[in-house]
Design a protein around this motif. Structure first.
Motif, mmCIF file in Angstrom:
data_model
loop_
_atom_site.group_PDB
_atom_site.id
_atom_site.type_symbol
_atom_site.label_atom_id
_atom_site.label_comp_id
_atom_site.label_asym_id
_atom_site.label_seq_id
_atom_site.Cartn_x
_atom_site.Cartn_y
_atom_site.Cartn_z
ATOM 1 N N LEU A 171 0.835 -1.211 0.000
ATOM 2 C CA LEU A 171 0.000 0.000 0.000
ATOM 3 C C LEU A 171 0.863 1.252 0.000
ATOM 4 O O LEU A 171 0.541 2.246 -0.671
ATOM 5 C CB LEU A 171 -0.920 -0.006 1.217
ATOM 6 N N VAL A 189 1.975 2.231 -3.393
ATOM 7 C CA VAL A 189 0.934 2.850 -4.220
ATOM 8 C C VAL A 189 0.651 4.268 -3.752
ATOM 9 O O VAL A 189 0.511 5.185 -4.554
ATOM 10 C CB VAL A 189 -0.357 2.011 -4.176
ATOM 11 N N ARG A 190 0.549 4.438 -2.423
ATOM 12 C CA ARG A 190 0.307 5.766 -1.845
ATOM 13 C C ARG A 190 1.227 5.962 -0.651
ATOM 14 O O ARG A 190 1.130 5.251 0.339
ATOM 15 C CB ARG A 190 -1.146 5.906 -1.392
ATOM 16 N N ASP A 223 0.564 -6.789 -4.043
ATOM 17 C CA ASP A 223 0.450 -5.628 -4.929
ATOM 18 C C ASP A 223 -0.936 -5.558 -5.557
ATOM 19 O O ASP A 223 -1.546 -4.481 -5.646
ATOM 20 C CB ASP A 223 1.507 -5.697 -6.031
ATOM 21 N N ARG A 224 -1.443 -6.702 -5.986
ATOM 22 C CA ARG A 224 -2.763 -6.722 -6.606
ATOM 23 C C ARG A 224 -3.852 -6.321 -5.604
ATOM 24 O O ARG A 224 -4.778 -5.577 -5.937
ATOM 25 C CB ARG A 224 -3.048 -8.108 -7.192
ATOM 26 N N HIS A 257 -3.726 -2.406 -4.855
ATOM 27 C CA HIS A 257 -4.363 -1.603 -5.895
ATOM 28 C C HIS A 257 -5.880 -1.753 -5.853
ATOM 29 O O HIS A 257 -6.623 -0.760 -5.971
ATOM 30 C CB HIS A 257 -3.830 -1.997 -7.272
ATOM 31 N N SER A 258 -6.342 -2.984 -5.681
ATOM 32 C CA SER A 258 -7.781 -3.226 -5.653
ATOM 33 C C SER A 258 -8.424 -2.543 -4.446
ATOM 34 O O SER A 258 -9.467 -1.889 -4.558
ATOM 35 C CB SER A 258 -8.054 -4.727 -5.619
ATOM 36 N N SER A 290 -8.662 1.247 -4.714
ATOM 37 C CA SER A 290 -9.655 1.668 -5.711
ATOM 38 C C SER A 290 -11.064 1.683 -5.128
ATOM 39 O O SER A 290 -11.977 2.297 -5.698
ATOM 40 C CB SER A 290 -9.614 0.730 -6.924
#
Length: 367
Positions: free
Chosen positions: A23, A26-27, A357-358, A361-362, A365
């Motif tokens: 996480l 991603v951010r 990672d998947r 992102h999910s 979102s």
């Protein structure tokens, strides 16, 4: 952005830390708070209550941890009042996490579940709160997504985390371990209660096996150093020629020819390293009696469940005694090539690495 992570055991602490790391990639602006342990701390999480104080197994051990469980809930309540959490993630530990999700949801915090309870085996009453209090479930067994979706619960399978983390450190090789052929790894579990129940029988079974195979050797693999003292205490009569290693499990599994493993995720770990094994499992008597009434599955080990057949022997309760374990280990030794071939299917069923990672992102979102 602020996030709350809640887990109650060592494996959950590890998986939570990996998801938090993903996480953050991603951010980078997320502040993490949580109930967890050393692994989450290493990822910069502000620990509001240590998970090892609420770690329980079985039905009866809960009573000894009631005050700690109450303290943990109070700390969650305090931090909800101090912080505006944008989302929460509960990791495994359903007895605590499902009721906590109800409280979080009532405070307007969307809750995601990573590593869900095995309600397909027992505890179908949990389906209603899972449907009501969780925004989405991220499941880790291939058949779970379809199961939950049939129950009108949002769920996604994006791979098994062990496909990511089952990698060796390279610090331990066969040359660092006792000389023996075969070399047998003993994995007694990640909780003190498990070690007390199974390690003496594992070590006694190893001694029986060595009587028939004098060239064989054994090694004990522990999750961390905190378990070293209790392991030495309960295994003192058998540890003269069987060393204990801490936090080197994957290296040891890779180097070993066979294993005796406490039922749980460690069975998948051994399977991914293609190490034929005997699975053992013991609960206290009351917990076992309750489990017999509630649990309705054909197999107890995750490998046999995922592969839908009895690939490896399972020994439960009184059957998990030294004589039966040694006999089963002999059977596995004779059929090790056949078992290894079936283990090749395991990796294909679990999917490719990259699940953290998947999921990251999910999840983001949906926030």
């Amino acid at each position: 952005m602020k996030a709350l992570f809640i887990t109650g055991e060592a494996s959950g602490d590890l998986h939570a830390s990996r998801l938090i790391r993903a996480l953050n990639l991603v951010r980078s602006d997320i502040q993490f708070f949580g109930i967890g342990g050393d692994k989450m701390t290493e990822e910069g999480v502000k620990i509001i209550y240590p998970s090892d104080k609420i770690n329980v197994i079985g039905f009866t051990e809960v009573f000894g941890k009631l005050s700690s469980l109450r303290e943990a809930r109070i700390e969650i309540s305090k931090h909800i009042k101090r912080n505006h959490f944008d989302f929460a993630v509960t990791v495994d530990f359903p007895g605590f996490n499902i009721s906590t999700a109800r409280y979080l949801t009532s405070n307007g915090i969307p809750v995601f579940y990573f590593i869900t309870p095995q309600v397909w085996a027992w505890g179908r009453w949990r389906l209603t709160p899972l449907r009501k209090y969780f925004k989405h479930l991220f499941v880790i067994l291939p058949f779970e997504e379809e199961f939950f979706r049939k129950e009108s619960i949002n769920a996604t399978y994006l791979g098994h985390p062990l496909s990511d983390i089952s990698t060796t450190k390279g610090e331990i090789t066969r040359t660092n371990l006792p000389e023996g052929n075969p070399l047998i790894a003993l994995l007694p579990g990640s909780r003190e209660s498990e070690i007390k129940r199974v390690l003496p029988s594992m070590l006694a079974a190893l001694r029986l096996f060595k009587e028939k195979h004098p060239d064989s050797a054994g090694v004990v693999a522990l999750h961390n150093k905190k378990l070293l003292s209790i392991s030495r205490k309960v295994g003192e009569n058998y540890l003269d020629d069987t060393p204990i290693f801490c936090d080197q499990t994957y290296d040891i599994l890779k180097a070993s020819d066979l294993a005796i493993v406490t039922s749980g995720t460690a069975t998948i770990e051994a399977g991914l390293f293609n190490t034929p094994m005997v699975v053992v499992y013991k609960l206290d008597l009351l917990s076992w009696c309750i489990a017999k009434l509630l649990v309705h599955i054909k197999y107890i080990s995750l490998i046999n469940l995922i592969l839908s057949e009895k690939v490896i022997p399972e020994l439960l309760q009184r059957d998990a005694n030294p004589e039966r374990i040694a006999t089963a280990l002999e059977e596995v030794y004779k059929n090790r090539d056949i078992i290894s071939k079936r283990f090749r299917d395991l990796g294909q069923k679990l999917g490719n690495p990259g699940c953290y990672d998947r999921i990251a992102h999910s999840l983001l979102s949906m926030v």
